[in-house]
Design a protein around this motif. Structure first.
Motif, PDB file in Angstrom:
ATOM      1  N   ALA A   1       0.818  -1.217   0.000  1.00 40.85           N
ATOM      2  CA  ALA A   1       0.000   0.000   0.000  1.00 40.85           C
ATOM      3  C   ALA A   1       0.849   1.264   0.000  1.00 40.85           C
ATOM      4  O   ALA A   1       0.311   2.367  -0.129  1.00 40.85           O
ATOM      5  CB  ALA A   1      -0.925   0.007   1.218  1.00 40.85           C
ATOM      6  N   LEU A   2       2.158   1.110   0.130  1.00 38.26           N
ATOM      7  CA  LEU A   2       3.040   2.276   0.193  1.00 38.26           C
ATOM      8  C   LEU A   2       3.039   3.106  -1.093  1.00 38.26           C
ATOM      9  O   LEU A   2       3.064   4.347  -1.018  1.00 38.26           O
ATOM     10  CB  LEU A   2       4.458   1.831   0.544  1.00 38.26           C
ATOM     11  N   PRO A   3       3.010   2.487  -2.291  1.00 39.22           N
ATOM     12  CA  PRO A   3       2.985   3.313  -3.514  1.00 39.22           C
ATOM     13  C   PRO A   3       1.805   4.277  -3.565  1.00 39.22           C
ATOM     14  O   PRO A   3       1.969   5.425  -4.002  1.00 39.22           O
ATOM     15  CB  PRO A   3       2.916   2.270  -4.633  1.00 39.22           C
ATOM     16  N   LEU A   4       0.632   3.842  -3.113  1.00 37.36           N
ATOM     17  CA  LEU A   4      -0.523   4.745  -3.114  1.00 37.36           C
ATOM     18  C   LEU A   4      -0.309   5.887  -2.122  1.00 37.36           C
ATOM     19  O   LEU A   4      -0.624   7.047  -2.416  1.00 37.36           O
ATOM     20  CB  LEU A   4      -1.799   3.986  -2.762  1.00 37.36           C
ATOM     21  N   THR A   5       0.237   5.559  -0.969  1.00 36.84           N
ATOM     22  CA  THR A   5       0.541   6.598   0.023  1.00 36.84           C
ATOM     23  C   THR A   5       1.515   7.622  -0.540  1.00 36.84           C
ATOM     24  O   THR A   5       1.330   8.831  -0.390  1.00 36.84           O
ATOM     25  CB  THR A   5       1.130   5.961   1.298  1.00 36.84           C
ATOM     26  N   LEU A   6       2.561   7.140  -1.206  1.00 34.25           N
ATOM     27  CA  LEU A   6       3.552   8.043  -1.801  1.00 34.25           C
ATOM     28  C   LEU A   6       2.945   8.857  -2.945  1.00 34.25           C
ATOM     29  O   LEU A   6       3.274  10.038  -3.114  1.00 34.25           O
ATOM     30  CB  LEU A   6       4.749   7.241  -2.305  1.00 34.25           C
TER      31      LEU A   6
END
Length: 235
Positions: free
Chosen positions: A13-18
């Protein structure tokens, strides 16, 4: 709990957060630049509207700004019959961009006004346009002054991205809650600890980048040197 299973799930889920953070960062910067320009030049009516926008961004809690974006955007685009365009991710970007732009404007404006008035007068006496004065004389000095505050605003933005879970965006925080619910909330401490490390690393990276540019811009730091000397060095 097996961290080797939980951590990869959070990192997915980190890419969406970034993506939300970076987009809000860019859009918010553009909004802040335009808003600060109108507030500095005091354009009738538009400057008052800019002041009102900054007051809204600074006074209303970020989570409420996200709710306003999430429930208000469908009403605005309803006339265009493109309601499906407003997803939780889009609402999160709009809400955070408006927040970041208003907050950052309060960093840019004092930085611009802090530059010695003699720099402005000297540039005006040499026939510089507002754009030339901003890009060649005042801007570089104002950027150096604003960078520490800009770094803080980036860190605040990273913190506030964690709130987008409340409007349904599947960021790292929302994924962590799904993982905890799946495991019947048995490993809350471990999950939140991993989240703390992730957000701390993001903030550390942001601080190091801003610190790098702050050191590079130190040559533009305002000094006690006469204004004319600074102007002639920039010609």
């Amino acid at each position: 709990m097996d961290l080797s299973i939980m951590i990869p799930e959070l990192l997915l889920a980190l890419p969406l957060t970034l993506a939300i953070t970076f987009t809000a960062l860019v859009v918010g910067f553009c909004l802040a630049l335009v808003t600060t320009t109108f507030r500095v030049r005091r354009v009738p009516v538009i400057s008052q509207l800019a002041d009102l926008y900054v007051s809204y961004a600074r006074s209303v809690p970020v989570v409420l700004q996200l709710f306003v974006a999430f429930y208000g955007l469908p009403l605005l685009v309803g006339l265009l019959e493109v309601e499906d365009f407003v997803t939780p991710t889009v609402a999160a970007i709009v809400g955070l961009s408006l927040y970041h732009g208003g907050y950052l404007s309060e960093v840019m404006r004092p930085a611009y006004l802090t530059v010695d008035r003699g720099q402005h007068d000297a540039a005006d006496s040499l026939g510089y346009t507002f754009r030339q004065k901003l890009t060649r004389i005042v801007g570089p000095q104002a950027v150096h002054i604003a960078l520490p505050g800009y770094g803080n605003s980036i860190i605040y933005l990273i913190h506030n991205v964690a709130l987008v879970m409340y409007i349904g965006a599947a960021d790292v925080m929302a994924t962590a809650h799904l993982v905890m619910e799946r495991d019947y909330n048995q490993y809350q401490f471990e999950t939140y600890l991993v989240l703390a490390v992730i957000y701390a690393l993001l903030c550390l990276i942001a601080w190091l980048i801003v610190r790098f540019f702050e050191l590079r811009s130190s040559k533009f730091a305002p000094s006690a040197a006469p204004a004319k000397s600074t102007i002639m060095a920039s010609v």
